[in-house]
Design a protein around this motif. Sequence first.
Motif, PDB file in Angstrom:
ATOM      1  N   SER A  16       0.840  -1.187   0.000  1.00  0.00           N
ATOM      2  CA  SER A  16       0.000   0.000   0.000  1.00  0.00           C
ATOM      3  C   SER A  16       0.881   1.245   0.000  1.00  0.00           C
ATOM      4  N   PHE A  17       0.387   2.327  -0.604  1.00  0.00           N
ATOM      5  CA  PHE A  17       1.108   3.589  -0.552  1.00  0.00           C
ATOM      6  C   PHE A  17       0.703   4.396   0.682  1.00  0.00           C
TER       7      PHE A  17
ATOM      8  N   ASP B   8       9.573 -13.083   4.121  1.00  0.00           N
ATOM      9  CA  ASP B   8       9.151 -11.687   4.002  1.00  0.00           C
ATOM     10  C   ASP B   8       9.913 -10.817   4.983  1.00  0.00           C
ATOM     11  N   ASP B   9      10.570  -9.798   4.434  1.00  0.00           N
ATOM     12  CA  ASP B   9      11.262  -8.862   5.312  1.00  0.00           C
ATOM     13  C   ASP B   9      10.449  -7.579   5.502  1.00  0.00           C
ATOM     14  N   HIS B  10       9.247  -7.522   4.901  1.00  0.00           N
ATOM     15  CA  HIS B  10       8.361  -6.355   4.989  1.00  0.00           C
ATOM     16  C   HIS B  10       9.006  -5.089   4.460  1.00  0.00           C
ATOM     17  N   TYR B  11      10.112  -5.222   3.810  1.00  0.00           N
ATOM     18  CA  TYR B  11      10.815  -4.050   3.261  1.00  0.00           C
ATOM     19  C   TYR B  11      10.052  -3.546   2.053  1.00  0.00           C
ATOM     20  N   ASN B  12       9.713  -2.262   2.050  1.00  0.00           N
ATOM     21  CA  ASN B  12       9.148  -1.722   0.818  1.00  0.00           C
ATOM     22  C   ASN B  12       9.600  -0.285   0.621  1.00  0.00           C
ATOM     23  N   ILE B  13       9.812   0.066  -0.653  1.00  0.00           N
ATOM     24  CA  ILE B  13      10.402   1.365  -0.978  1.00  0.00           C
ATOM     25  C   ILE B  13       9.386   2.248  -1.709  1.00  0.00           C
ATOM     26  N   ASN B  14       8.128   2.145  -1.326  1.00  0.00           N
ATOM     27  CA  ASN B  14       7.102   2.943  -1.989  1.00  0.00           C
ATOM     28  C   ASN B  14       7.290   4.448  -1.807  1.00  0.00           C
ATOM     29  N   ALA B  15       7.848   4.867  -0.674  1.00  0.00           N
ATOM     30  CA  ALA B  15       8.063   6.309  -0.480  1.00  0.00           C
ATOM     31  C   ALA B  15       9.040   6.825  -1.543  1.00  0.00           C
ATOM     32  N   GLU B  16      10.071   6.044  -1.798  1.00  0.00           N
ATOM     33  CA  GLU B  16      11.065   6.414  -2.823  1.00  0.00           C
ATOM     34  C   GLU B  16      10.433   6.357  -4.223  1.00  0.00           C
ATOM     35  N   ILE B  17       9.599   5.346  -4.440  1.00  0.00           N
ATOM     36  CA  ILE B  17       8.936   5.191  -5.740  1.00  0.00           C
ATOM     37  C   ILE B  17       8.008   6.380  -6.009  1.00  0.00           C
ATOM     38  N   PHE B  18       7.323   6.843  -4.973  1.00  0.00           N
ATOM     39  CA  PHE B  18       6.418   7.989  -5.136  1.00  0.00           C
ATOM     40  C   PHE B  18       7.206   9.227  -5.571  1.00  0.00           C
ATOM     41  N   LYS B  19       8.340   9.473  -4.914  1.00  0.00           N
ATOM     42  CA  LYS B  19       9.171  10.645  -5.275  1.00  0.00           C
ATOM     43  C   LYS B  19       9.692  10.496  -6.695  1.00  0.00           C
ATOM     44  N   LEU B  20      10.126   9.315  -7.054  1.00  0.00           N
ATOM     45  CA  LEU B  20      10.631   9.042  -8.405  1.00  0.00           C
ATOM     46  C   LEU B  20       9.540   9.336  -9.443  1.00  0.00           C
ATOM     47  N   TYR B  21       8.330   8.911  -9.150  1.00  0.00           N
ATOM     48  CA  TYR B  21       7.216   9.099 -10.085  1.00  0.00           C
ATOM     49  C   TYR B  21       6.945  10.587 -10.305  1.00  0.00           C
TER      50      TYR B  21
ATOM     51  N   THR C 169      -6.908  11.536 -14.086  1.00  0.00           N
ATOM     52  CA  THR C 169      -5.447  11.562 -13.967  1.00  0.00           C
ATOM     53  C   THR C 169      -5.011  10.866 -12.680  1.00  0.00           C
ATOM     54  N   ALA C 170      -5.700  11.166 -11.585  1.00  0.00           N
ATOM     55  CA  ALA C 170      -5.333  10.550 -10.297  1.00  0.00           C
ATOM     56  C   ALA C 170      -5.515   9.031 -10.357  1.00  0.00           C
ATOM     57  N   THR C 171      -6.573   8.579 -11.038  1.00  0.00           N
ATOM     58  CA  THR C 171      -6.801   7.133 -11.158  1.00  0.00           C
ATOM     59  C   THR C 171      -5.665   6.491 -11.948  1.00  0.00           C
ATOM     60  N   ALA C 172      -5.248   7.170 -13.045  1.00  0.00           N
ATOM     61  CA  ALA C 172      -4.132   6.642 -13.845  1.00  0.00           C
ATOM     62  C   ALA C 172      -2.843   6.644 -13.020  1.00  0.00           C
ATOM     63  N   ASP C 173      -2.642   7.710 -12.236  1.00  0.00           N
ATOM     64  CA  ASP C 173      -1.440   7.779 -11.388  1.00  0.00           C
ATOM     65  C   ASP C 173      -1.385   6.592 -10.435  1.00  0.00           C
ATOM     66  N   ILE C 174      -2.524   6.288  -9.807  1.00  0.00           N
ATOM     67  CA  ILE C 174      -2.555   5.182  -8.835  1.00  0.00           C
ATOM     68  C   ILE C 174      -2.224   3.858  -9.531  1.00  0.00           C
ATOM     69  N   THR C 175      -2.828   3.653 -10.714  1.00  0.00           N
ATOM     70  CA  THR C 175      -2.562   2.409 -11.458  1.00  0.00           C
ATOM     71  C   THR C 175      -1.080   2.292 -11.790  1.00  0.00           C
ATOM     72  N   LEU C 176      -0.491   3.393 -12.249  1.00  0.00           N
ATOM     73  CA  LEU C 176       0.927   3.355 -12.642  1.00  0.00           C
ATOM     74  C   LEU C 176       1.837   3.175 -11.432  1.00  0.00           C
ATOM     75  N   LEU C 177       1.538   3.894 -10.349  1.00  0.00           N
ATOM     76  CA  LEU C 177       2.364   3.749  -9.147  1.00  0.00           C
ATOM     77  C   LEU C 177       2.336   2.305  -8.644  1.00  0.00           C
ATOM     78  N   GLN C 178       1.147   1.710  -8.658  1.00  0.00           N
ATOM     79  CA  GLN C 178       1.053   0.333  -8.174  1.00  0.00           C
ATOM     80  C   GLN C 178       1.776  -0.633  -9.113  1.00  0.00           C
ATOM     81  N   ALA C 179       1.713  -0.360 -10.425  1.00  0.00           N
ATOM     82  CA  ALA C 179       2.404  -1.235 -11.390  1.00  0.00           C
ATOM     83  C   ALA C 179       3.921  -1.139 -11.200  1.00  0.00           C
ATOM     84  N   ILE C 180       4.409   0.080 -11.002  1.00  0.00           N
ATOM     85  CA  ILE C 180       5.855   0.273 -10.806  1.00  0.00           C
ATOM     86  C   ILE C 180       6.295  -0.404  -9.498  1.00  0.00           C
ATOM     87  N   SER C 181       5.496  -0.197  -8.450  1.00  0.00           N
ATOM     88  CA  SER C 181       5.826  -0.784  -7.155  1.00  0.00           C
ATOM     89  C   SER C 181       5.847  -2.313  -7.239  1.00  0.00           C
TER      90      SER C 181
END
Length: 188
Positions: free
Chosen positions: A15-16, A37-50, A70-82
């Motif tokens: 989740s973001f 599972d190490d529960h490690y996730n880099i979504n905060a970094e991915i959001f900035k990158l996006y 646009t926001a719906t497309a952003d969410i789809t893309l962020l989740q795909a990248i993540s």
Amino acid sequence: MSTFRRYQSADYEYSFTNPKPHNYVLAPLNLTSVLKDDHYNINAEIFKLYVNNVIPSLNLVGDDQLYDLTATADITLLQAISRRIHYGKIVAESKFVGPTAAQYTALIKAKDEAGISALLTDAAQEAVVIARATAKASYYGATLDWVNNVLVPGTVKIPPKAVTDLYKNYLIPLTKVVEVHYLMHRLD
Ligand SMILES: O=C(O)C(=O)C[C@]1(C(=O)O)C=C[C@@H](O)C=C1
């Protein structure tokens, strides 16, 4: 969608939002995973990158004011990248087999992150991944002149070069970061 088990996916969706939504409408699944599972996730970094790199690289002009779409497309893309990047855990686990597992074990014990990164790197595979993604951006994004069965030049929706750079500079390197982190904790 989180209440319908979105983030219960066995192939590691994160989740973001923090904390992760947990008020499930459907009962949580009890999934087993082959991964440690190490529960490690880099979504905060991915959001900035996006926001700072991906969107500017698309050279978008104008304002259609359809911000909800646009926001719906952003969410789809962020989740795909993540998802793509965190798949690195599955790739890393698949590499921790046979005689190579012993090599990784020695590097993990020596806390040699650079060594692990070098061992998991497959430059030829990276070139194939980048070439395939760039070709897809060139073909899928173009308008088809179906009468003459050709792609209309100059009609791609996003610059294929932006896709090349995205994979080369961000998606593959960040996938490797996730792979290295996963392996560093593989023996915990
Ligand atoms: O396919 C692999 O072996 C991966 O580890 C994935 C990946 C990628 O992100 O596409 C990352 C590192 C390798 O050098 C090659 C490709």
